[in-house]
Design an enzyme around this catalytic site. Structure first.
Site, mmCIF file in Angstrom:
data_model
loop_
_atom_site.group_PDB
_atom_site.id
_atom_site.type_symbol
_atom_site.label_atom_id
_atom_site.label_comp_id
_atom_site.label_asym_id
_atom_site.label_seq_id
_atom_site.Cartn_x
_atom_site.Cartn_y
_atom_site.Cartn_z
ATOM 1 N N LYS A 184 34.576 49.104 34.103
ATOM 2 C CA LYS A 184 33.228 48.547 34.307
ATOM 3 C C LYS A 184 32.244 49.187 33.334
ATOM 4 C CE LYS A 184 29.498 48.417 37.813
ATOM 5 N NZ LYS A 184 29.125 48.647 39.233
ATOM 6 N N ARG A 233 31.560 43.592 40.165
ATOM 7 C CA ARG A 233 32.691 42.699 40.426
ATOM 8 C C ARG A 233 32.592 41.421 39.592
ATOM 9 N NH1 ARG A 233 31.263 42.629 46.668
ATOM 10 N NH2 ARG A 233 30.679 44.738 46.037
ATOM 11 N N ASP A 241 22.227 50.177 36.077
ATOM 12 C CA ASP A 241 22.235 49.253 37.211
ATOM 13 C C ASP A 241 21.002 49.457 38.085
ATOM 14 O OD1 ASP A 241 22.823 47.539 39.266
ATOM 15 O OD2 ASP A 241 24.497 48.718 40.083
ATOM 16 N N ASP A 254 22.864 43.033 43.201
ATOM 17 C CA ASP A 254 23.339 44.411 43.004
ATOM 18 C C ASP A 254 24.875 44.485 43.064
ATOM 19 O OD1 ASP A 254 23.143 47.091 42.536
ATOM 20 O OD2 ASP A 254 22.438 47.634 44.554
ATOM 21 N N GLU A 292 27.009 43.460 41.011
ATOM 22 C CA GLU A 292 27.188 42.921 39.659
ATOM 23 C C GLU A 292 28.500 43.361 39.024
ATOM 24 O OE1 GLU A 292 25.755 45.692 40.285
ATOM 25 O OE2 GLU A 292 26.623 46.989 38.743
ATOM 26 N N ASP A 307 26.832 53.973 35.430
ATOM 27 C CA ASP A 307 27.577 52.819 35.958
ATOM 28 C C ASP A 307 28.519 52.204 34.915
ATOM 29 O OD1 ASP A 307 28.122 51.465 38.293
ATOM 30 O OD2 ASP A 307 26.593 49.923 37.980
ATOM 31 N N LYS A 312 17.414 48.179 43.690
ATOM 32 C CA LYS A 312 17.791 49.400 44.412
ATOM 33 C C LYS A 312 16.547 50.202 44.772
ATOM 34 C CE LYS A 312 22.281 50.227 42.169
ATOM 35 N NZ LYS A 312 23.132 50.155 43.358
HETATM 36 N N1 BES Z 1 27.065 50.599 40.889
HETATM 37 C C1 BES Z 1 26.924 50.281 42.259
HETATM 38 C C2 BES Z 1 27.828 51.119 43.164
HETATM 39 C C3 BES Z 1 27.475 52.585 43.249
HETATM 40 C C4 BES Z 1 26.543 53.031 44.151
HETATM 41 C C5 BES Z 1 28.127 53.504 42.464
HETATM 42 C C6 BES Z 1 26.257 54.374 44.235
HETATM 43 C C7 BES Z 1 27.843 54.862 42.538
HETATM 44 C C8 BES Z 1 26.901 55.286 43.440
HETATM 45 C C9 BES Z 1 27.286 48.804 42.491
HETATM 46 O O1 BES Z 1 26.947 47.954 41.462
HETATM 47 C C10 BES Z 1 26.525 48.343 43.696
HETATM 48 O O2 BES Z 1 25.327 48.367 43.653
HETATM 49 N N2 BES Z 1 27.243 47.947 44.727
HETATM 50 C C11 BES Z 1 26.616 47.473 45.929
HETATM 51 C C12 BES Z 1 27.387 46.281 46.439
HETATM 52 C C13 BES Z 1 26.738 45.586 47.602
HETATM 53 C C14 BES Z 1 25.421 44.987 47.188
HETATM 54 C C15 BES Z 1 27.673 44.520 48.117
HETATM 55 C C16 BES Z 1 26.658 48.613 46.940
HETATM 56 O O3 BES Z 1 27.654 49.330 46.991
HETATM 57 O O4 BES Z 1 25.676 48.786 47.638
HETATM 58 ZN ZN ZN Z 2 26.830 48.748 39.596
HETATM 59 MN MN MN Z 3 24.944 47.275 41.602
#
Ligand code: BES
Ligand code: ZN
Ligand code: MN
Length: 496
Positions: free
Chosen positions: A263, A349, A268, A345, A347, A286, A275
């Site tokens: 990734k 996937r 992000d 958020d 993104e 990220d 966020k």
């Molecule tokens: N990059 C984040 C995941 C992340 C969060 C990595 C904290 C390291 C520390 C990812 O893109 C994300 O925001 N995922 C969301 C998915 C949700 C909206 C379904 C998450 O985990 O909240």
């Molecule tokens: Zn992310």
């Molecule tokens: Mn995200």
């Protein structure tokens, strides 16, 4: 820094500082410690007796030799209980040693190896030492180098027959450490510097240096490839996306490649599903998955692994703006499947979906992806290890074995039908968020829709990518966890 291997007795080594590894409460059985004790008029025995030093895991003690030994100082390094000692005990001890002030002030350092150490333990010492002393200085002005004087590190074996093998182990340990450090450094660069474009140039430079084949798709070419999911993530940003393809073939011409996908979100913000401000700065990391796969393919080429490898890194910045994707938008992925964007958020996937589909071009023998994918990973294994998911038992078992040997821990989660159901949309083929329950698994259930007919493994490194306080060989900051795991996996690769 120069790494040197040699043979000799510890009493005769001409160095500022010498490191002796010690098992816990093992003074009576340790001939080297007894010899040292004799020369230092009983100082070592008295340390063990008083409990100031007992050889416990990561315990250290610095002794000045006052001309009773050729070396100016001896650092005792605890390995813990003899029967529990493994490669990681050495890695940790060396990492602890790296940050001892007397060691940093030593121009020449020698590790004395006289416990029949395995080659893998010697590589581990190199890794622990180089990774433990890693410090990201790029953005500090002024002269910060005064505190670190070490110029050469010798590895002196008490057993001449082992020293040739140790020489090879040094090179391997150094190479692997450089790969981990590459990943750490890329992850530490901020979003304003390491944009998708800058990451892609970095990949091109590395490719040139290590004779890898490198292709970078720009925005136009990404559009021609119909990567609608990657484009949807990138469209809110002023920074255009990129798609990096690196190839190394150290195998037979006809070998199908193992495709490694990372990734590459260079920052992000969450997009329109913005966020919270707290800790958002951490989202500069990220793109760690992409950095890891860059580091792994580079290391594989330097180690001349007899494998055909391809690394794919989809790169974008996830920003909110008037052009950004909205929640509710429906987009079309490269594969043709439509996705309802529930949460902008989610993104990672999306960009991985297009990369997984692109992997089909290579008719892969296996595909592995690694990503800082879900915050939910924190509630699965905490900071201790990474959740893995996949569709092939032999691949998962190989990953678990590599995790055991590298001390980069993983644990498999199930991909049950219930989770697949959660990713179906009422209006499109899929939705990009299944809500809070089992967030790490539902993300993998989404990715599964984009794989071809090949073995696949997914590694979620959210939170293990970043060290908050500091471990023996993992200073505060990006960890590079995943690099050693995957190099270990590929070093013992067998056709699935
Ligand atoms: N990059 C984040 C995941 C992340 C969060 C990595 C904290 C390291 C520390 C990812 O893109 C994300 O925001 N995922 C969301 C998915 C949700 C909206 C379904 C998450 O985990 O909240
Ligand atoms: Zn992310
Ligand atoms: Mn995200």
């Amino acid at each position: 820094m120069k790494l040197i291997s040699g043979t000799g007795e510890f009493t005769g080594i001409d160095t500022s500082t010498i490191v002796l590894f010690c098992f816990e409460k093992d003074f009576a059985a340790d001939r080297d410690l007894k010899e040292l004790n004799k020369r230092l008029n009983g100082a070592v025995q008295s340390l063990y007796h008083s409990g100031e030093f007992e050889g416990k895991r990561n315990q250290t003690f610095v002794l000045h030799t006052l001309n009773n030994l050729k070396a100016g100082r001896v650092v005792l390094a605890g390995l813990g209980e003899k029967k529990k000692v493994d490669d990681d005990s050495y890695r940790q001890a060396a990492g602890t040693i790296a940050r001892v002030p007397s060691v940093k002030k030593s121009e020449t350092l020698a590790f004395f190896l006289n416990k029949n150490e395995k080659e893998s333990a010697v590589s581990a010492i190199v890794e622990g030492f180089l990774l433990g002393r890693f410090d990201m200085k790029d953005y500090k002005t002024g002269d910060d180098n005064k505190n670190d004087l070490t110029r050469s590190v010798s590895f002196i074996s008490g057993n001449a027959r082992l020293s040739r093998a140790y020489g090879k182990a040094l090179v391997r340990g150094e190479l692997i450490s450089e790969a981990v450090i590459l990943a750490r450094r890329l992850a530490a660069h901020p979003g304003n510097i390491l944009t998708p474009k800058a990451f892609a140039s970095e990949a091109q430079m590395l490719a040139k240096k290590h004779s890898l084949k490198c292709t970078v798709l720009d925005e136009k070419q990404i559009r021609e490839e119909k990567m609608g999911a990657l484009l949807a993530v990138a469209q809110g940003s002023e920074q255009p996306p990129r798609f990096v393809i690196l190839e190394y073939n150290g195998g037979k011409k006809t070998d199908k490649p193992i495709v490694l996908i990372g990734k590459g979100i260079t920052f992000d913000t969450g997009g329109i599903s913005l966020k919270q401000a707290a800790d958002m700065d951490e989202m500069k990391g990220d793109m760690t998955g992409g950095a890891i796969m860059l580091a792994v393919i580079t290391a594989a080429s330097r180690l001349k692994l007899p494998l055909h490898l391809v690394t794919l890194v989809p790169l974008a910045e996830n920003m909110p703006s008037g052009k950004a994707t909205r929640p509710g938008d429906i987009i079309k992925s490269r594969k043709g499947k439509t996705v309802e964007i529930i949460n902008t958020d989610a993104e990672g996937r999306l960009i991985l979906a297009d990369a997984l589909d692109y992997a089909n071009k290579f008719h892969p023998q296996a595909v592995i992806d690694i990503a800082t994918l879900t915050g939910a990973a924190l509630f699965v294994l905490g900071y201790a290890g990474a959740p893995i998911l996949g569709n092939n038992k032999r691949l998962m078992d190989a990953l678990k074995a590599a995790a055991h040997n590298s001390a980069e821990k993983v644990w498999e989660m199930p991909l049950w039908e219930e989770y697949r159901e959660l990713m179906k949309s009422s209006i499109a083929d899929l939705k990009n968020s299944g809500g809070r329950p089992a967030g790490t698994i539902t993300a993998a259930a989404f990715l599964e829709n984009f794989i071809g007919d090949w073995p696949w493994a997914h590694i979620d490194i959210a939170y293990v990518d970043l060290e908050k306080s500091g471990q023996p060989y993992i200073p505060k900051g990006p960890t590079g966890i995943g690099v050693r795991l995957l190099i270990e996996l590929l070093s013992h690769w067998k056709k699935l």
